[in-house]
Design a protein around this motif. Structure first.
Motif, PDB file in Angstrom:
ATOM      1  N   LYS A 267       0.921  -1.087  -0.064  1.00 20.95           N
ATOM      2  CA  LYS A 267       0.022   0.069   0.191  1.00 20.95           C
ATOM      3  C   LYS A 267       0.808   1.232  -0.210  1.00 20.95           C
ATOM      4  O   LYS A 267       1.764   1.245   0.880  1.00 20.95           O
ATOM      5  CB  LYS A 267      -1.277  -0.140   1.139  1.00 20.95           C
ATOM      6  CG  LYS A 267      -1.615   1.115   1.429  1.00 20.95           C
ATOM      7  CD  LYS A 267      -3.105   1.329   2.550  1.00 20.95           C
ATOM      8  CE  LYS A 267      -4.271  -0.237   2.500  1.00 20.95           C
ATOM      9  NZ  LYS A 267      -5.249   0.341   3.004  1.00 20.95           N
TER      10      LYS A 267
ATOM     11  N   LEU B 165     -16.761  -0.448  -8.708  1.00 19.70           N
ATOM     12  CA  LEU B 165     -15.884  -1.077  -9.258  1.00 19.70           C
ATOM     13  C   LEU B 165     -15.569  -0.754 -10.565  1.00 19.70           C
ATOM     14  O   LEU B 165     -16.374  -0.839 -11.599  1.00 19.70           O
ATOM     15  CB  LEU B 165     -16.192  -2.274  -8.883  1.00 19.70           C
ATOM     16  CG  LEU B 165     -14.644  -2.897  -9.277  1.00 19.70           C
ATOM     17  CD1 LEU B 165     -12.973  -2.228  -8.148  1.00 19.70           C
ATOM     18  CD2 LEU B 165     -14.602  -4.841  -8.879  1.00 19.70           C
TER      19      LEU B 165
ATOM     20  N   PRO C  71     -15.095   4.845  -6.581  1.00 22.62           N
ATOM     21  CA  PRO C  71     -14.283   4.676  -5.266  1.00 22.62           C
ATOM     22  C   PRO C  71     -13.359   3.403  -5.283  1.00 22.62           C
ATOM     23  O   PRO C  71     -11.941   3.421  -4.564  1.00 22.62           O
ATOM     24  CB  PRO C  71     -15.672   4.267  -4.544  1.00 22.62           C
ATOM     25  CG  PRO C  71     -16.748   3.236  -5.009  1.00 22.62           C
ATOM     26  CD  PRO C  71     -16.642   4.413  -6.036  1.00 22.62           C
ATOM     27  N   ILE C  72     -13.515   2.621  -5.996  1.00 16.52           N
ATOM     28  CA  ILE C  72     -12.877   1.718  -6.006  1.00 16.52           C
ATOM     29  C   ILE C  72     -11.736   1.726  -8.141  1.00 16.52           C
ATOM     30  O   ILE C  72     -12.949   1.490  -8.570  1.00 16.52           O
ATOM     31  CB  ILE C  72     -12.634   0.156  -5.618  1.00 16.52           C
ATOM     32  CG1 ILE C  72     -13.210   0.250  -4.395  1.00 16.52           C
ATOM     33  CG2 ILE C  72     -12.162  -0.506  -6.097  1.00 16.52           C
ATOM     34  CD1 ILE C  72     -13.282  -0.663  -4.090  1.00 16.52           C
TER      35      ILE C  72
ATOM     36  N   TRP D  86      -9.957  -0.443 -10.020  1.00 14.93           N
ATOM     37  CA  TRP D  86      -8.172  -2.044 -10.523  1.00 14.93           C
ATOM     38  C   TRP D  86      -7.313  -1.972 -11.800  1.00 14.93           C
ATOM     39  O   TRP D  86      -8.286  -1.639 -12.912  1.00 14.93           O
ATOM     40  CB  TRP D  86      -9.238  -3.167 -10.240  1.00 14.93           C
ATOM     41  CG  TRP D  86      -9.726  -4.032  -9.352  1.00 14.93           C
ATOM     42  CD1 TRP D  86      -9.767  -2.797  -7.772  1.00 14.93           C
ATOM     43  CD2 TRP D  86      -9.968  -5.690  -9.094  1.00 14.93           C
ATOM     44  NE1 TRP D  86     -10.298  -4.094  -6.426  1.00 14.93           N
ATOM     45  CE2 TRP D  86     -10.840  -5.213  -7.645  1.00 14.93           C
ATOM     46  CE3 TRP D  86     -10.117  -6.140  -9.561  1.00 14.93           C
ATOM     47  CZ2 TRP D  86     -11.176  -6.396  -7.401  1.00 14.93           C
ATOM     48  CZ3 TRP D  86     -10.678  -7.190  -9.338  1.00 14.93           C
ATOM     49  CH2 TRP D  86     -11.028  -7.701  -7.650  1.00 14.93           C
TER      50      TRP D  86
ATOM     51  N   VAL E 155      -4.752  -1.553  -7.017  1.00 12.04           N
ATOM     52  CA  VAL E 155      -6.435  -0.832  -6.854  1.00 12.04           C
ATOM     53  C   VAL E 155      -6.034   0.641  -6.179  1.00 12.04           C
ATOM     54  O   VAL E 155      -5.085   0.903  -5.692  1.00 12.04           O
ATOM     55  CB  VAL E 155      -6.947  -1.964  -5.281  1.00 12.04           C
ATOM     56  CG1 VAL E 155      -7.578  -1.531  -4.919  1.00 12.04           C
ATOM     57  CG2 VAL E 155      -6.407  -3.030  -6.176  1.00 12.04           C
ATOM     58  N   TYR E 156      -6.754   1.397  -6.283  1.00 15.12           N
ATOM     59  CA  TYR E 156      -6.573   2.543  -6.665  1.00 15.12           C
ATOM     60  C   TYR E 156      -8.014   2.820  -5.683  1.00 15.12           C
ATOM     61  O   TYR E 156      -9.464   2.606  -5.981  1.00 15.12           O
ATOM     62  CB  TYR E 156      -6.363   3.272  -7.724  1.00 15.12           C
ATOM     63  CG  TYR E 156      -5.589   3.366  -8.619  1.00 15.12           C
ATOM     64  CD1 TYR E 156      -4.190   3.824  -7.848  1.00 15.12           C
ATOM     65  CD2 TYR E 156      -5.732   2.452  -8.998  1.00 15.12           C
ATOM     66  CE1 TYR E 156      -3.097   3.907  -8.787  1.00 15.12           C
ATOM     67  CE2 TYR E 156      -4.262   1.789 -10.450  1.00 15.12           C
ATOM     68  CZ  TYR E 156      -3.260   2.954 -10.236  1.00 15.12           C
ATOM     69  OH  TYR E 156      -1.550   2.801 -10.646  1.00 15.12           O
ATOM     70  N   THR E 157      -7.643   3.691  -4.405  1.00 20.96           N
ATOM     71  CA  THR E 157      -9.208   3.912  -3.488  1.00 20.96           C
ATOM     72  C   THR E 157      -9.242   5.566  -3.481  1.00 20.96           C
ATOM     73  O   THR E 157      -8.084   6.365  -2.869  1.00 20.96           O
ATOM     74  CB  THR E 157      -9.319   2.619  -2.432  1.00 20.96           C
ATOM     75  OG1 THR E 157      -7.631   3.034  -1.610  1.00 20.96           O
ATOM     76  CG2 THR E 157      -9.129   1.863  -2.698  1.00 20.96           C
ATOM     77  N   LYS E 158      -9.987   5.959  -3.111  1.00 18.87           N
ATOM     78  CA  LYS E 158      -9.816   7.424  -1.782  1.00 18.87           C
ATOM     79  C   LYS E 158      -9.853   8.122  -2.652  1.00 18.87           C
ATOM     80  O   LYS E 158      -8.631   8.870  -3.330  1.00 18.87           O
ATOM     81  CB  LYS E 158      -9.166   7.352  -0.671  1.00 18.87           C
ATOM     82  CG  LYS E 158      -9.192   6.179   0.808  1.00 18.87           C
ATOM     83  CD  LYS E 158      -8.750   6.355   2.033  1.00 18.87           C
ATOM     84  CE  LYS E 158      -8.818   5.850   2.974  1.00 18.87           C
ATOM     85  NZ  LYS E 158      -7.965   5.639   3.663  1.00 18.87           N
TER      86      LYS E 158
ATOM     87  N   TYR F 146      -6.316   9.358  -6.910  1.00 19.73           N
ATOM     88  CA  TYR F 146      -6.700   8.700  -5.743  1.00 19.73           C
ATOM     89  C   TYR F 146      -5.873   8.933  -4.804  1.00 19.73           C
ATOM     90  O   TYR F 146      -4.098   8.239  -4.982  1.00 19.73           O
ATOM     91  CB  TYR F 146      -6.944   7.040  -6.110  1.00 19.73           C
ATOM     92  CG  TYR F 146      -8.078   6.865  -7.009  1.00 19.73           C
ATOM     93  CD1 TYR F 146      -9.551   5.662  -6.552  1.00 19.73           C
ATOM     94  CD2 TYR F 146      -8.135   6.635  -8.433  1.00 19.73           C
ATOM     95  CE1 TYR F 146      -9.941   5.890  -7.447  1.00 19.73           C
ATOM     96  CE2 TYR F 146      -9.266   6.619  -9.298  1.00 19.73           C
ATOM     97  CZ  TYR F 146     -10.710   6.542  -8.412  1.00 19.73           C
ATOM     98  OH  TYR F 146     -11.714   5.714  -8.990  1.00 19.73           O
TER      99      TYR F 146
ATOM    100  N   ASN G 266     -18.199  -0.082   1.101  1.00 22.88           N
ATOM    101  CA  ASN G 266     -17.076  -0.758   2.149  1.00 22.88           C
ATOM    102  C   ASN G 266     -17.421  -1.428   2.660  1.00 22.88           C
ATOM    103  O   ASN G 266     -16.586  -1.657   4.112  1.00 22.88           O
ATOM    104  CB  ASN G 266     -18.069   1.106   2.922  1.00 22.88           C
ATOM    105  CG  ASN G 266     -17.794   1.969   2.229  1.00 22.88           C
ATOM    106  OD1 ASN G 266     -16.453   2.231   1.882  1.00 22.88           O
ATOM    107  ND2 ASN G 266     -18.334   3.041   2.540  1.00 22.88           N
TER     108      ASN G 266
END
Length: 206
Positions: A5, A122, A148-149, A151, A162-165, A175, A193
């Motif tokens: 991460k 996603l 939100p997500i 890939w 994986v990219y989040t936030k 992200y 979530n």
């Protein structure tokens, strides 16, 4: 376990803009071009950040990985969601056609329009020759839309990014976090979530 991460580094590359005078398109103009037959299914383009961009041709490993991933996700998601592939979603300034997407609702809910970004849980892009675009303009527009997500199934390096936030209102939308999964890792499938299941990464590669 090889999962990593990290915080996203800023300063991604933008789509090159021609020096000659050209028109940028709004989403409704692009949709009207399709409705009127100016653009057809035979035209390999999609609207990214207001520009008509040529879609890359797909190699056999890309095609197989897309099919495997779609089938795997379709077996995992609960009712109230469905999995689509290579079909449009609509954002404020774009109408991309992700390789795979998980969408809220039923297919029949979208007879009059394409799904909006806030109905997407996603987005997945399968990347070989498209890796640079998927890491720059595609990532930026998905972050701007607040998806939100995201890939990226990275075929050359055999890993999933994986990219989040998402930071949708930033000067340079992006992200905040990136996590990498190797073939021996398991990757969580998250909706609203909540982790609904996990997938062994190597099973998604041909």
């Amino acid at each position: 376990m090889a999962t990593r991460k990290q915080r996203i580094q800023r300063g991604t590359t933008r789509i090159s803009v021609p020096k000659e005078p050209i028109w940028r398109l709004q989403v409704h103009q692009y949709q009207e071009m399709i409705r009127s037959g100016i653009l057809t299914d035979d035209d390999p383009v999609e609207l990214l950040e207001g520009w008509l961009v040529t879609k890359m041709p797909k190699n056999p490993p890309h095609r197989v990985t897309t099919q495997i991933t779609r089938e795997t996700l379709a077996h995992l998601i609960p009712s109230g969601w469905y999995v689509d592939d290579q079909e449009p979603i609509t954002t404020k300034d774009s109408e991309p056609e992700p390789d795979i997407v998980i969408i809220q609702g039923d297919r029949r809910d979208y007879l009059a329009r394409h799904p909006y970004a806030d109905e997407v849980a996603l987005v997945v892009e399968v990347a070989d020759t498209t890796l640079q675009r998927d890491r720059t303009s595609k990532k930026r527009l998905y972050a701007r839309a607040g998806i939100p997500i995201y890939w990226i199934i990275n075929l050359p390096e055999r890993k999933i990014e994986v990219y989040t936030k998402p930071l949708s209102n930033a000067e340079e939308p992006d992200y905040q976090e990136k996590q990498e999964y190797s073939p021996t890792d398991t990757i969580p499938v998250i909706l609203n979530n909540q982790i609904i299941d996990t997938i062994l990464v190597e099973t998604l590669f041909p």
